[in-house]
Structure formats: structure tokens, C-alpha cells
Scaffold this active site. Sequence first.
Site, short mmCIF file in Angstrom:
data_model
loop_
_atom_site.label_atom_id
_atom_site.label_comp_id
_atom_site.label_asym_id
_atom_site.label_seq_id
_atom_site.Cartn_x
_atom_site.Cartn_y
_atom_site.Cartn_z
N TYR A 1 -0.73 7.44 -7.74
CA TYR A 1 -1.60 6.37 -7.28
C TYR A 1 -2.40 6.91 -6.10
CZ TYR A 1 -2.77 1.52 -5.83
OH TYR A 1 -3.41 0.35 -5.48
N GLU B 1 1.49 -3.99 -12.32
CA GLU B 1 2.26 -3.84 -11.09
C GLU B 1 2.64 -5.24 -10.61
OE1 GLU B 1 -0.15 -1.77 -8.30
OE2 GLU B 1 -0.04 0.15 -9.36
N ASP C 1 -1.03 -3.92 3.17
CA ASP C 1 -1.82 -4.90 2.43
C ASP C 1 -2.76 -5.68 3.32
OD1 ASP C 1 -0.79 -4.57 -0.29
OD2 ASP C 1 1.12 -5.16 0.59
#
Length: 261
Positions: free
Chosen positions: A168, A42, A53
Site C-alpha cells: 500500500y 478494507e 486518518d
Amino acid sequence: MTRLGAAFPANRAALVTFVTAGDGDTAAILDALVAGGADVIELGMPFTDPMADGPAIQAANIRSLEAGTTTADILGIAKGFRARHPGVPLVLMGYANPMLRRGPDWFAAAARDAGVDGVICVDVPPEEDDALGPALRGAGIAPIRLATPTTDAARLPAVLANAGGFLYYVSVAGITGLQQAAQASIEDAVARLKAATDLPVAVGFGVRTPDQAAAIARVADGVVVGSAIVELVGAHGADAPEKVRTYVATLAAAIRAARKD
């Protein structure tokens, strides 16, 4: 079979690794990931407001943007990677603004021409698939979706509709890198997701040690490691590629030894 399809063998989990484009010598770091045994890469597209994040990837985004990294640079990195590693799947991961500012068709075509296999767009929900999904699928690129601990049975069909590549599973309700879910909750979630889709299920967020990776590898189709790698890049500068290769090799060995139940 596509590169992504081949990356998830039946007898073991795949190692999926993440780095931020433009943070350090990205080409050398990508090569180190492959040398260490990563099955899927990725490549993060730096953004000014990476809301999903944690501190490590936020800092990597800032370093990359301060170095002047552009979308053209990222696509160039991807194209160079594809030339060096024709069989290794490459996924672009990031946020809608850099992907959509020139239009979805432009982005999808540019990604295809750079050899990209899949795209994870963190802040476009599946209910807004038409913002990017049709363009990606039309270019032969898999729109990879995210599921979380709060993705209930009512919403899961929308997440899975028109998804591709792999699913995911974000194992914690929070930002990257700061915590890991309990193994029992991961096992329950993976079983639930695999009952609903034929896509491989890869688990990420908070995975740092070979033991953690091996435990997940026994139940999931893939293990995603990002923040721990990004921290090595930030800490070691020119020495980062070798540090990354060594670390990833420990994860790959643990995953390969942990046959799926």
C-alpha cells in the site's frame, strides 16, 4: 492462488475500497461496494486515536465507537461478509491496540476464522514485525505493509521483508482524505517500488474522482479509495448503501477503462 492474488489482474488495476466497521449498516455498505465493482475491501477497525486518518475517518471512528462497536462485532461483520461473498478479498485495517490486546495469536486465529485475507496495522513498524507478523503468517493471513514518500532505499527492504498481499503506497506525507499527490510523483514512486518487489502496488490517500482513479490505474496495480466513501456513509444514513454503490461504480468503470501502460 489466494483471493488477494487473484484480485490484481495483469491487464488492469484493482479497485480497493475502505469503510469503517460499525459506521452505519456495514453489511449493506459492504454489499454495495461489491455490487459497485470493488475488487478488494478494507474494513476499518474503529479506534479512539486514529493518528493516520483525517477528519472523515476520525468522525466515522467516533460514530462507530459511540454505537458500541466491539472487536467481536467486527469479526462478526467479516464472517457474514465472507459467507455472502466467498471470492472477494477482505482486509482488516486499523491500529495495534485492538489487534493485540488479547495477544497476536488470538487475533490472527479469530481473523482467519472470520475469513479475513490480510491485515494492515498502521502503527506497528516493519522493524517490530514480531509483534504481529508471525501470528498472521502462521494463520495464512497476509501482513500488508505501507510505504510512503519518505520510505527511502535504505528502509524499503525492511518494509518489504515478510510482507504479503500487496504493498500500500501512501502517496502523501500526511493524514487521509485531505490532499492528493501530483501524478508525476506517484508515477515515479510506483516505478521505484515495483522495481523492488513482485507484490502488487496499490496507491491511496486523497483519491476521489474517476479521473484521478484512472490516472493512477494506468501506472499502479491498485487504486485505494476510502475517505470519499466514508463521507457518503456519514452524510446519507439509511440511503448510504445505494449512494456508495453508485459512486463506486463510477470509479470501477474508470479503472477498467484505463489499461495499465
